[in-house]
Design a protein around this motif. Structure first.
Motif, PDB file in Angstrom:
ATOM      1  N   ARG A 162      43.327  25.221  39.166  1.00 28.53           N
ATOM      2  CA  ARG A 162      44.244  25.993  39.337  1.00 28.53           C
ATOM      3  C   ARG A 162      44.004  27.331  39.932  1.00 28.53           C
ATOM      4  NH1 ARG A 162      48.512  25.662  35.436  1.00 28.53           N
ATOM      5  NH2 ARG A 162      49.399  27.322  36.540  1.00 28.53           N
ATOM      6  N   GLY A 163      42.595  27.573  39.993  1.00 27.18           N
ATOM      7  CA  GLY A 163      42.091  28.813  40.900  1.00 27.18           C
ATOM      8  C   GLY A 163      40.823  29.120  40.736  1.00 27.18           C
ATOM      9  N   LEU A 164      40.364  30.459  40.935  1.00 27.69           N
ATOM     10  CA  LEU A 164      39.145  31.105  40.786  1.00 27.69           C
ATOM     11  C   LEU A 164      38.980  31.950  39.754  1.00 27.69           C
ATOM     12  CD1 LEU A 164      38.413  31.297  44.502  1.00 27.69           C
ATOM     13  CD2 LEU A 164      37.719  29.486  43.247  1.00 27.69           C
ATOM     14  N   MET A 165      37.919  32.353  39.215  1.00 27.62           N
ATOM     15  CA  MET A 165      37.571  33.309  38.184  1.00 27.62           C
ATOM     16  C   MET A 165      36.241  34.052  38.949  1.00 27.62           C
ATOM     17  SD  MET A 165      35.500  34.477  35.575  1.00 27.62           S
ATOM     18  CE  MET A 165      34.995  33.557  34.040  1.00 27.62           C
ATOM     19  N   SER A 166      35.977  35.597  38.365  1.00 23.94           N
ATOM     20  CA  SER A 166      34.841  36.136  39.067  1.00 23.94           C
ATOM     21  C   SER A 166      34.722  37.419  37.922  1.00 23.94           C
ATOM     22  CB  SER A 166      34.948  36.547  40.240  1.00 23.94           C
ATOM     23  OG  SER A 166      33.713  37.084  40.680  1.00 23.94           O
ATOM     24  N   ILE A 167      33.481  37.632  37.570  1.00 22.47           N
ATOM     25  CA  ILE A 167      32.984  38.894  37.041  1.00 22.47           C
ATOM     26  C   ILE A 167      32.167  39.573  38.075  1.00 22.47           C
ATOM     27  CG2 ILE A 167      32.103  40.036  34.852  1.00 22.47           C
ATOM     28  CD1 ILE A 167      32.446  37.115  33.852  1.00 22.47           C
ATOM     29  N   PRO A 168      32.821  40.432  38.969  1.00 19.48           N
ATOM     30  CA  PRO A 168      31.730  40.965  39.930  1.00 19.48           C
ATOM     31  C   PRO A 168      30.936  42.027  39.176  1.00 19.48           C
ATOM     32  CG  PRO A 168      34.093  41.209  40.376  1.00 19.48           C
ATOM     33  CD  PRO A 168      34.197  40.768  39.086  1.00 19.48           C
ATOM     34  N   ALA A 169      29.655  42.417  40.043  1.00 16.24           N
ATOM     35  CA  ALA A 169      28.873  43.419  39.509  1.00 16.24           C
ATOM     36  C   ALA A 169      29.407  44.933  39.300  1.00 16.24           C
ATOM     37  CB  ALA A 169      27.708  43.620  40.390  1.00 16.24           C
ATOM     38  N   ALA A 170      29.242  45.606  38.313  1.00 19.32           N
ATOM     39  CA  ALA A 170      29.665  46.787  37.748  1.00 19.32           C
ATOM     40  C   ALA A 170      29.135  47.845  38.944  1.00 19.32           C
ATOM     41  CB  ALA A 170      29.185  47.287  36.482  1.00 19.32           C
ATOM     42  N   VAL A 171      30.210  48.310  39.672  1.00 18.37           N
ATOM     43  CA  VAL A 171      30.072  49.241  40.621  1.00 18.37           C
ATOM     44  C   VAL A 171      30.777  50.678  40.429  1.00 18.37           C
ATOM     45  CG1 VAL A 171      29.576  47.522  42.415  1.00 18.37           C
ATOM     46  CG2 VAL A 171      31.874  48.419  42.071  1.00 18.37           C
ATOM     47  N   ALA A 172      30.254  51.839  41.186  1.00 21.32           N
ATOM     48  CA  ALA A 172      30.819  52.865  40.610  1.00 21.32           C
ATOM     49  C   ALA A 172      32.101  53.409  41.148  1.00 21.32           C
ATOM     50  CB  ALA A 172      29.487  54.008  41.028  1.00 21.32           C
ATOM     51  N   SER A 173      32.156  52.909  42.610  1.00 20.60           N
ATOM     52  CA  SER A 173      33.433  53.501  43.169  1.00 20.60           C
ATOM     53  C   SER A 173      34.564  52.418  43.241  1.00 20.60           C
ATOM     54  CB  SER A 173      33.153  53.758  44.570  1.00 20.60           C
ATOM     55  OG  SER A 173      32.906  52.577  45.393  1.00 20.60           O
ATOM     56  N   TYR A 174      35.743  53.078  43.435  1.00 19.16           N
ATOM     57  CA  TYR A 174      36.846  52.047  43.617  1.00 19.16           C
ATOM     58  C   TYR A 174      36.861  51.126  44.702  1.00 19.16           C
ATOM     59  CZ  TYR A 174      42.134  50.664  43.746  1.00 19.16           C
ATOM     60  OH  TYR A 174      42.943  49.873  43.710  1.00 19.16           O
ATOM     61  N   GLU A 175      36.379  51.527  45.849  1.00 22.89           N
ATOM     62  CA  GLU A 175      36.037  51.023  47.046  1.00 22.89           C
ATOM     63  C   GLU A 175      35.389  49.795  46.978  1.00 22.89           C
ATOM     64  OE1 GLU A 175      36.143  54.336  46.763  1.00 22.89           O
ATOM     65  OE2 GLU A 175      37.957  54.738  47.599  1.00 22.89           O
ATOM     66  N   GLN A 179      36.334  45.950  47.340  1.00 21.11           N
ATOM     67  CA  GLN A 179      35.510  45.058  48.228  1.00 21.11           C
ATOM     68  C   GLN A 179      35.257  43.637  47.712  1.00 21.11           C
ATOM     69  OE1 GLN A 179      31.892  46.792  49.856  1.00 21.11           O
ATOM     70  NE2 GLN A 179      31.780  45.191  51.595  1.00 21.11           N
ATOM     71  N   ALA A 180      34.649  43.766  46.491  1.00 16.66           N
ATOM     72  CA  ALA A 180      34.294  42.558  45.632  1.00 16.66           C
ATOM     73  C   ALA A 180      35.532  41.636  45.539  1.00 16.66           C
ATOM     74  CB  ALA A 180      33.417  42.972  44.391  1.00 16.66           C
ATOM     75  N   PHE A 181      36.443  42.310  44.924  1.00 11.88           N
ATOM     76  CA  PHE A 181      37.580  41.373  44.719  1.00 11.88           C
ATOM     77  C   PHE A 181      38.264  40.749  45.938  1.00 11.88           C
ATOM     78  CE2 PHE A 181      38.186  44.225  40.899  1.00 11.88           C
ATOM     79  CZ  PHE A 181      37.430  43.271  40.002  1.00 11.88           C
ATOM     80  N   ASN A 182      38.553  41.603  47.010  1.00 12.36           N
ATOM     81  CA  ASN A 182      38.870  40.920  48.472  1.00 12.36           C
ATOM     82  C   ASN A 182      37.919  39.866  48.902  1.00 12.36           C
ATOM     83  OD1 ASN A 182      41.291  42.522  48.761  1.00 12.36           O
ATOM     84  ND2 ASN A 182      39.981  44.144  49.651  1.00 12.36           N
ATOM     85  N   GLN A 183      36.612  39.925  48.487  1.00 18.38           N
ATOM     86  CA  GLN A 183      35.774  38.568  48.882  1.00 18.38           C
ATOM     87  C   GLN A 183      36.559  37.428  48.099  1.00 18.38           C
ATOM     88  OE1 GLN A 183      31.685  38.927  47.896  1.00 18.38           O
ATOM     89  NE2 GLN A 183      31.167  37.259  49.291  1.00 18.38           N
ATOM     90  N   LEU A 184      36.654  37.542  46.723  1.00 20.06           N
ATOM     91  CA  LEU A 184      37.310  36.558  45.972  1.00 20.06           C
ATOM     92  C   LEU A 184      38.443  36.013  46.607  1.00 20.06           C
ATOM     93  CD1 LEU A 184      36.346  34.614  43.750  1.00 20.06           C
ATOM     94  CD2 LEU A 184      37.631  36.095  42.250  1.00 20.06           C
ATOM     95  N   LYS A 185      39.594  36.940  46.928  1.00 22.05           N
ATOM     96  CA  LYS A 185      40.883  36.726  47.375  1.00 22.05           C
ATOM     97  C   LYS A 185      40.826  36.016  48.609  1.00 22.05           C
ATOM     98  CE  LYS A 185      45.265  36.837  47.613  1.00 22.05           C
ATOM     99  NZ  LYS A 185      46.042  38.292  48.135  1.00 22.05           N
ATOM    100  N   ASP A 186      39.973  36.215  49.559  1.00 18.48           N
ATOM    101  CA  ASP A 186      39.890  35.264  50.644  1.00 18.48           C
ATOM    102  C   ASP A 186      39.365  33.957  50.443  1.00 18.48           C
ATOM    103  OD1 ASP A 186      40.296  37.534  52.047  1.00 18.48           O
ATOM    104  OD2 ASP A 186      38.185  38.161  52.784  1.00 18.48           O
ATOM    105  N   LEU A 187      38.414  33.781  49.566  1.00 18.57           N
ATOM    106  CA  LEU A 187      38.149  32.369  49.271  1.00 18.57           C
ATOM    107  C   LEU A 187      39.322  31.752  48.458  1.00 18.57           C
ATOM    108  CD1 LEU A 187      36.049  30.242  48.602  1.00 18.57           C
ATOM    109  CD2 LEU A 187      35.146  31.355  46.788  1.00 18.57           C
ATOM    110  N   PHE A 188      40.026  32.466  47.678  1.00 24.21           N
ATOM    111  CA  PHE A 188      40.954  31.940  47.020  1.00 24.21           C
ATOM    112  C   PHE A 188      42.302  31.489  47.732  1.00 24.21           C
ATOM    113  CE2 PHE A 188      45.467  32.838  45.082  1.00 24.21           C
ATOM    114  CZ  PHE A 188      45.158  32.143  44.129  1.00 24.21           C
TER     115      PHE A 188
END
Length: 236
Positions: A162-175, A179-188
């Motif tokens: 059905r798709g993908l799941m990820s738990i990206p590293a905790a980062v300080a900024s929204y940007e 960026q981490a989520f967009n990487q997963l969206k491209d793969l999706f």
């Protein structure tokens, strides 16, 4: 006084606001309530407030909850998601009891879940967990190996990719979150192009939900903001 019902209402409102803000379709983001370490009565309260999808991280605890609700509250018709790391020797109870698995990261685990799915049950709905940050401490398959694993899963009749799941590293900024989520969206999108049934992108928790929704998440996993702080036990 805050209640589970009021917490759920608040989170749903946040999700709707993010959907509008980022031009997402209404109700395109589902809420998975992460109920690990929480007692059955808290899940009952959430069900009475309309929640039906629950995520569990620990096999023994999760199976006990699934069986309790099948016996005592089958009318709630809960959809159970296993979202924790999977040890090869614990695939059977996962395959026998859960409706979804978010955390497949190797072909061996997928094969065992397929082989151990009870006859007559709907195929297990599964997601590939991707390690977008490359952290050794995090579960998940490297981005560059995800397409190969998707192909392996697609060949298994008792699993439905059905798709993908990820738990990206905790980062300080929204940007950085975005960026981490967009990487997963491209793969999706790449996997979705090959497998039309793929429709689920499980990413985003309490601290990064808005960035996840902006990037295209279809399912956010929220626990503490619904149920309060967790009391961890030794159950695995």
């Amino acid at each position: 006084m805050q209640t589970i019902q009021s917490n759920l209402e608040h989170i749903h409102q946040q999700i709707k606001e993010s959907e509008r803000k980022f031009g997402r379709a209404t109700d395109s983001v589902q809420l998975l309530a992460v109920s690990k370490t929480k007692p059955n009565h808290a899940i009952v309260d959430a069900c009475r407030a309309g929640q039906r999808q629950f995520g569990e991280n620990y096999v023994q605890e999760g199976v006990e909850k699934v069986q309790y609700f099948q016996e005592h509250h089958s009318d709630f018709d809960i959809e159970w998601h296993f979202i924790g790391p999977i040890q090869s020797n614990k695939t059977r109870p996962i395959s026998e009891n859960f409706d979804w698995v978010h955390s497949i990261d190797r072909a061996k685990v997928a094969q065992r879940l397929n082989d151990q799915r009870p006859e007559g049950r709907r195929p297990l709905q599964v997601l590939i967990q991707v390690n977008t940050s490359g952290e050794a401490s995090k579960s998940g398959i490297p981005v560059q190996q995800a397409l190969e694993l998707a192909s392996s899963i697609e060949a298994l009749p008792n699993l439905s990719l059905r798709g993908l799941m990820s738990i990206p590293a905790a980062v300080a900024s929204y940007e950085e979150q975005l960026q981490a989520f967009n990487q997963l969206k491209d793969l999706f999108e790449a996997i979705k192009a090959q497998y039309p049934q793929v429709d689920t992108l499980s990413m985003g928790m309490s601290g990064d939900m808005e960035a996840a929704i902006e990037a295209g998440s279809t399912m956010v996993r929220i626990g503490t903001a619904i149920f309060g702080a967790r009391a961890y036990s030794s159950k695995q």
